[in-house]
Design an enzyme around this catalytic site. Sequence first.
Site, short mmCIF file in Angstrom:
data_model
loop_
_atom_site.label_atom_id
_atom_site.label_comp_id
_atom_site.label_asym_id
_atom_site.label_seq_id
_atom_site.Cartn_x
_atom_site.Cartn_y
_atom_site.Cartn_z
N PHE A 1 0.87 -1.18 0.00
CA PHE A 1 0.00 0.00 0.00
C PHE A 1 0.91 1.22 0.00
O PHE A 1 1.77 1.33 0.87
CB PHE A 1 -0.85 0.03 1.28
N GLU A 2 0.71 2.10 -0.97
CA GLU A 2 1.44 3.37 -0.96
C GLU A 2 0.59 4.41 -1.63
O GLU A 2 0.01 4.14 -2.68
CB GLU A 2 2.74 3.27 -1.79
#
Length: 406
Positions: free
Chosen positions: A292-293
Site C-alpha cells: 500500500f502506498e
Amino acid sequence: MAKFTIPVSSRRLYKLLGLFAIAIITIVIIVKGTDITSSLSGPIDGKSDYVQGSKKANAPKKARTKYDDKYKYVKYSIPEYKGEKVRATFVTLARNKDLNGLRETIKSFEDRFNSKFQYDWIFLNDSEFNDDFKVTMTALISGEVKFGIIPKEHWSFPSWIDQDRAADTRKEMKDIIYGDSISYRNMCRFESGFFWRHPLLDEYEYYWRVEPDTKLYCDVDYDIFRFMKDNDKKYGFTISIHEYRATIPTLWDTTVEFINLHPEYVAENNMLDFVSNDDGMSYNLCHFWSNFEIASLDFWRSDAYRDYFDYLDHAGGFFYERWGDAPVHSIAAALFLNRTQVHHFDDLGYYHGPFHQCPTDEKIRLANRCDCDPNRDFTWRGYSCGKKYYKVNNLAKPKNWADYSK
Ligand SMILES: Nc1nc2c(ncn2[C@@H]2O[C@H](COP(=O)(O)OP(=O)(O)O)[C@@H](O)[C@H]2O)c(=O)[nH]1
Ligand SMILES: *[C@@H]1O[C@H](CO)[C@@H](O)[C@H](O)[C@H]1NC(C)=O
Ligand SMILES: *[C@@H]1O[C@H](CO)[C@@H](O)[C@H](O)[C@H]1NC(C)=O
Ligand SMILES: [Mg+2]
C-alpha cells in the site's frame, strides 16, 4: 342457463383484460429497457465528460449528514477535499494469474473510494496483457484504464551482476520467503527503481499502489490525492512492520556509505529515529509496508532518490541479498523527506495478507462504514512499527490503543 353465460363472458372479459395488461407491461418493459441501454451508452461514450464533471463526488451522503455533530471528530480531522482533481493514478503490477485476486480488490477500491472520484488506473506487466484481463479491469474501473509493458532492462539482471554469485545467494536463501526467486527480485528492483519511470506515469504527480488480494475496508469520502497535495505530503502508508533481517544484511551499511558521499540529500527534519534506534549506527528493520502506498512520483524522480537507487543497484543487493522495495522506499522517505511529509492514514481500513489495519477508534470506524474487525488490527502490536512511528513523531495514539496491542 342465462345465469351461466354472464360469468363465462365476464371470464372472457377478465382474460382479455389480463392479456391487455400483460401486453402493456411488456411494452413498458421494452421501452424502459431501451432507456436503460441508451443511458448506459452515454457515460461510456462520453467518459471524459463524465470524469471531469465528477458529479457524484460532490453529492453529500444523506445518512452521513444526519450524524454530522456526532462524528464531529472525523469531520474535523478529515476535511472533505472536493477541489480540482489532482494528476494522480492507481498503479498495479500484475500477472495473468492475478486476475482473480484483482476483481474483488478493485471492486472494494472502486466502491469505497474511486467511483466517487474516477482516478485513472495503470496496469504494468513484464509481458502483454491478454484480452480477458483488459476487458475485466476496464469494466470494473470508473476512471481511464491503461496497460503497459515493462521494458526488459527494468526487469532483468543489470550487466554488472555476477550471475554465479546471484545463483549462490538463491540457493543459500531457499528457506527464506521468496529467497530462491528471480522474479521476486526483479519485482523488488522494479518497484524500487523503475515503475515511476514508466512512460505511462509521466503525466502524473501522485499514485496509489494496489496489489492483488488486498482490500479497502472503509469509505474514503475525501479526495485522498487532494489531501496529499494540499498538505505537502509525499509518502502515505497504512501498515508498518519489521523486515526479515536475512533479506537485507548490508542494506544499512550501503545506505550509510551513500549518505557519506551525499550528506546534502539528508533532510533537516528527517525521520532517522523511525528507522534507527541508535542514531544511524544500525537499522531497526522498521519500514512502511509498500504493497500500500499513496505517494508523490516527484519524490522518486528527485536527484536524491535516483542517486540513492543507482548506488544500491550497483552494490547488487537486490540480487546478492533480497532487498525489498519496502525498506528501500522507507529508508529513503525517512532520510530525504521532512518528517511532516510522511502520513499515516489512520482513517483507512486495509488488508494485505496476513495483516489488517482496522481503525481502533470507533468513531472513525463507524463514520467510515468500515467492514473490518478492530481486534485484528495490526497497528499497535509488537511486530508492527506503529507505536514507534507515533512515538518519534509525537502523535497521539487513539485512547483505546492498548486494548488492541496484545
Ligand atoms: N508482472 C509481474 N508481477 C509480479 C511478479 N511477481 C510479483 N508481481 C507483482 O508484484 C506485487 C508483489 O508481489 P506479491 O506476490 O504480492 O508479493 P508479496 O506481497 O511481497 O508477498 C504484486 O502486485 C504481484 O502481482 C512477476 O513475476 N511479474
Ligand atoms: C504477464 O506476463 C507473463 C509473463 O511474464 C505472462 O505469462 C502473463 O500472461 C502476462 N499477464 C497478462 C495478464 O497478460
Ligand atoms: C518541515 O515542514 C514543516 C511543515 O511544513 C515546516 O514547518 C518546517 O519548517 C519544515 N522543516 C524543515 C527543516 O524544513
Ligand atoms: Mg502482495
